[in-house]
Write a protein that holds these residues in place. Structure first.
Motif, short mmCIF file in Angstrom:
data_model
loop_
_atom_site.label_atom_id
_atom_site.label_comp_id
_atom_site.label_asym_id
_atom_site.label_seq_id
_atom_site.Cartn_x
_atom_site.Cartn_y
_atom_site.Cartn_z
N GLU A 33 1.96 1.67 -3.58
CA GLU A 33 0.87 2.13 -4.44
C GLU A 33 0.55 3.61 -4.20
O GLU A 33 0.25 4.34 -5.15
N ASP A 34 0.64 4.04 -2.95
CA ASP A 34 0.32 5.43 -2.62
C ASP A 34 1.52 6.37 -2.74
O ASP A 34 1.40 7.56 -2.45
N ASN A 35 2.66 5.82 -3.14
CA ASN A 35 3.89 6.62 -3.28
C ASN A 35 4.23 7.34 -1.96
O ASN A 35 4.63 8.50 -1.94
N THR A 36 4.06 6.62 -0.86
CA THR A 36 4.27 7.18 0.47
C THR A 36 5.75 7.35 0.79
O THR A 36 6.56 6.46 0.51
N VAL A 74 8.97 2.90 -1.15
CA VAL A 74 8.99 1.49 -1.51
C VAL A 74 8.88 1.40 -3.04
O VAL A 74 7.93 1.92 -3.63
N ILE A 75 9.86 0.77 -3.68
CA ILE A 75 9.81 0.67 -5.14
C ILE A 75 9.59 -0.76 -5.62
O ILE A 75 9.32 -1.00 -6.79
N LYS A 104 0.84 -1.21 0.00
CA LYS A 104 0.00 0.00 0.00
C LYS A 104 0.88 1.25 0.00
O LYS A 104 0.58 2.24 -0.67
N TYR A 105 1.98 1.20 0.74
CA TYR A 105 2.93 2.32 0.74
C TYR A 105 3.43 2.57 -0.68
O TYR A 105 3.56 3.71 -1.13
#
Length: 221
Positions: free
Chosen positions: A30-33, A83-84, A27-28
């Motif tokens: 996907e959300d580019n957190t 996270v990549i 999720k991190y």
């Protein structure tokens, strides 16, 4: 199975999925957190940091905007990362500080560009010379191009005729478009090829006659 039991099981599955740390890190991603982590170890080719209890790897190429000579200097250092890659099947979690730094650099450039205006005069150093012009690293951290036609008031065959790498220069901003700066050195040079207006007074015909009369007045034949 009655509906109440189905709903209870669905709730449990949802809770189970949320509790799975791999789902959280995905999720991190996907959300580019942006996440703050602490480097806990140095390994071959990069460093280690933990996220949600999962061992994450930051490759050396993803630690900084520039080449990292000594990975040990990052040990116990806090970094902002993204996270990549999150691959639970292969137990692979890849993080990147480079992506965060690149975004920050891009935002900083936008702010600096927004503060510039055509006509501004800046100082900088010649970064590189090309056949078509010279790239200048400016004092404010930006860079721009001085086209060969904007280097000198005199016609030159190559930028290297009058400039060299590392040379200090003063330039004028003559264009701002699509995040790029067009600069000019020529615009700040004093014109040296102007012909001065020299006023020549042509004597009147009667003055010439008078002067000739004065010349021959005292001559005895």
């Amino acid at each position: 199975m009655n509906e109440e039991v189905k709903e209870t099981m669905a709730d449990y599955e949802d809770h189970f999925d949320d509790a799975n740390p791999w789902n959280i890190v995905k999720k991190y991603m996907e959300d580019n957190t942006t996440l703050l982590v602490k480097v806990e170890g140095v390994v071959n080719g990069g460093v280690i940091a933990m996220i949600e209890g999962i061992r994450g790897f930051i490759p050396a190429s993803k630690l900084s905007l520039s080449y990292v000579e000594d990975l040990e200097t990052f040990l116990l250092k806090e970094l902002e990362v993204k996270v990549i890659d999150a691959d639970q099947a292969n137990n692979k979690l890849i993080l990147s500080a480079y992506d965060v730094l690149k975004e920050q650099q891009k935002e900083a450039k936008k702010e600096k560009m927004a503060s510039l205006n055509v006509g501004d005069v800046l100082t900088g150093k010649v970064d590189s010379l090309q056949s078509y012009g010279a790239f200048i690293n400016l004092e404010n951290g930006l860079s721009g191009l001085v086209h060969i036609s904007q280097i000198s008031q005199n016609r030159i065959k190559s930028p290297s005729d009058v400039l060299e790498k590392g040379q200090d220069v003063t330039v004028k901003v003559i264009g701002i478009k699509d995040g790029k700066l067009s600069l000019s050195i020529k615009a700040l040079e004093e014109k040296t090829d102007e012909v001065e207006d020299i006023k020549v007074e042509i004597p009147k015909a009667e003055d010439i006659s008078t002067n000739l009369g004065d010349l021959f007045k005292n001559i005895k034949l």
